[in-house]
Scaffold this motif. Structure first.
Motif, mmCIF file in Angstrom:
data_model
loop_
_atom_site.group_PDB
_atom_site.id
_atom_site.type_symbol
_atom_site.label_atom_id
_atom_site.label_comp_id
_atom_site.label_asym_id
_atom_site.label_seq_id
_atom_site.Cartn_x
_atom_site.Cartn_y
_atom_site.Cartn_z
ATOM 1 N N SER A 37 -2.429 -7.737 -1.286
ATOM 2 C CA SER A 37 -2.939 -9.069 -1.625
ATOM 3 C C SER A 37 -3.799 -9.636 -0.499
ATOM 4 C CB SER A 37 -1.791 -10.026 -1.952
ATOM 5 O OG SER A 37 -0.952 -10.219 -0.831
ATOM 6 N N GLU A 38 -3.683 -9.059 0.697
ATOM 7 C CA GLU A 38 -4.519 -9.471 1.824
ATOM 8 C C GLU A 38 -5.743 -8.576 1.974
ATOM 9 O OE1 GLU A 38 -2.051 -9.717 5.308
ATOM 10 O OE2 GLU A 38 -0.602 -10.995 4.286
ATOM 11 N N GLY A 39 -5.936 -7.657 1.019
ATOM 12 C CA GLY A 39 -7.055 -6.734 1.063
ATOM 13 C C GLY A 39 -8.341 -7.348 0.544
ATOM 14 N N TYR A 40 -9.350 -6.506 0.433
ATOM 15 C CA TYR A 40 -10.690 -6.936 0.033
ATOM 16 C C TYR A 40 -10.997 -6.407 -1.358
ATOM 17 C CZ TYR A 40 -10.400 -7.201 5.047
ATOM 18 O OH TYR A 40 -9.964 -7.456 6.314
ATOM 19 N N VAL A 41 -11.342 -7.303 -2.276
ATOM 20 C CA VAL A 41 -11.654 -6.923 -3.651
ATOM 21 C C VAL A 41 -13.124 -6.556 -3.744
ATOM 22 C CG1 VAL A 41 -11.695 -7.678 -6.048
ATOM 23 C CG2 VAL A 41 -9.840 -8.413 -4.542
ATOM 24 N N GLU A 42 -13.387 -5.376 -4.306
ATOM 25 C CA GLU A 42 -14.753 -4.899 -4.537
ATOM 26 C C GLU A 42 -14.804 -4.383 -5.966
ATOM 27 O OE1 GLU A 42 -15.690 -1.918 -1.626
ATOM 28 O OE2 GLU A 42 -14.929 -3.139 0.014
ATOM 29 N N LEU A 48 -5.317 -2.470 6.166
ATOM 30 C CA LEU A 48 -4.860 -1.735 7.342
ATOM 31 C C LEU A 48 -5.709 -0.503 7.644
ATOM 32 C CD1 LEU A 48 -2.722 -1.815 9.536
ATOM 33 C CD2 LEU A 48 -1.232 -0.482 8.045
ATOM 34 N N HIS A 49 -5.896 0.370 6.651
ATOM 35 C CA HIS A 49 -6.632 1.619 6.890
ATOM 36 C C HIS A 49 -7.746 1.882 5.881
ATOM 37 C CE1 HIS A 49 -2.818 2.749 9.112
ATOM 38 N NE2 HIS A 49 -3.766 2.845 10.020
ATOM 39 N N ALA A 50 -8.131 0.880 5.099
ATOM 40 C CA ALA A 50 -9.279 0.955 4.188
ATOM 41 C C ALA A 50 -9.091 1.897 3.011
ATOM 42 C CB ALA A 50 -10.561 1.289 4.944
ATOM 43 N N CYS A 75 0.848 -1.193 0.000
ATOM 44 C CA CYS A 75 0.000 0.000 0.000
ATOM 45 C C CYS A 75 0.885 1.245 0.000
ATOM 46 C CB CYS A 75 -0.888 -0.011 1.249
ATOM 47 S SG CYS A 75 -1.895 1.475 1.441
ATOM 48 N N SER A 76 0.512 2.255 -0.755
ATOM 49 C CA SER A 76 1.317 3.484 -0.835
ATOM 50 C C SER A 76 1.146 4.371 0.402
ATOM 51 C CB SER A 76 0.961 4.279 -2.091
ATOM 52 O OG SER A 76 -0.377 4.733 -2.037
ATOM 53 N N HIS A 77 0.180 4.066 1.241
ATOM 54 C CA HIS A 77 -0.049 4.855 2.452
ATOM 55 C C HIS A 77 0.810 4.375 3.612
ATOM 56 C CE1 HIS A 77 -2.334 5.283 6.341
ATOM 57 N NE2 HIS A 77 -2.072 6.534 6.041
ATOM 58 N N GLN A 78 0.805 3.067 3.845
ATOM 59 C CA GLN A 78 1.564 2.501 4.946
ATOM 60 C C GLN A 78 1.834 1.040 4.632
ATOM 61 O OE1 GLN A 78 -0.306 3.144 8.713
ATOM 62 N NE2 GLN A 78 1.656 3.330 9.746
ATOM 63 N N ASP A 79 2.783 0.454 5.306
ATOM 64 C CA ASP A 79 3.196 -0.920 5.008
ATOM 65 C C ASP A 79 2.090 -1.925 5.291
ATOM 66 O OD1 ASP A 79 5.629 0.099 4.327
ATOM 67 O OD2 ASP A 79 6.611 -0.417 6.203
#
Length: 110
Positions: free
Chosen positions: A52-57, A65-67, A44-48
């Motif tokens: 690939s562990e995020g949510y696909v919509e 981490l921070h949506a 993520c460009s915001h924070q480490d």
């Protein structure tokens, strides 16, 4: 191009993380809800945090981490807290196998 997996092994809405070498950042490869396959830098460009562990919509991935949301097609950050895009990578399907061509780093030296 780097082979990733068979397209049948990556369900829609899921992602896989690949590492290329010690000098290339990890890449997250997604099977988006539009049926397309996309690849972006996994970080993520915001924070480490691993995208690939995020949510696909749809064609977006939400950072776990921070949506923050990123458009998988362009890498653009679509909401705060992320402000910078993530780098995208070329994806191709060859004989039922998903392949990724890592983008050239802008700070790489020839």
């Amino acid at each position: 191009m780097i082979p990733v997996c068979r397209i049948d092994d990556l369900p829609e809405g899921e992602a896989v993380r690949i590492t290329v070498d010690d000098h290339t950042p990890a890449i997250a490869v997604f099977h988006a809800e539009d049926g397309g396959f996309y690849a972006v830098d996994d970080l993520c460009s915001h924070q480490d945090a691993s995208l690939s562990e995020g949510y696909v919509e749809g064609c977006l991935v939400e950072c776990p981490l921070h949506a923050a949301l990123f458009d998988l097609r362009t890498g653009a950050a679509t909401c705060l807290p992320a402000r910078r895009p993530v780098r995208t990578h070329e994806v191709a399907v060859i004989d039922g196998v998903l392949h990724v061509r890592p983008a050239v780093r802008e700070d790489a030296v020839a």
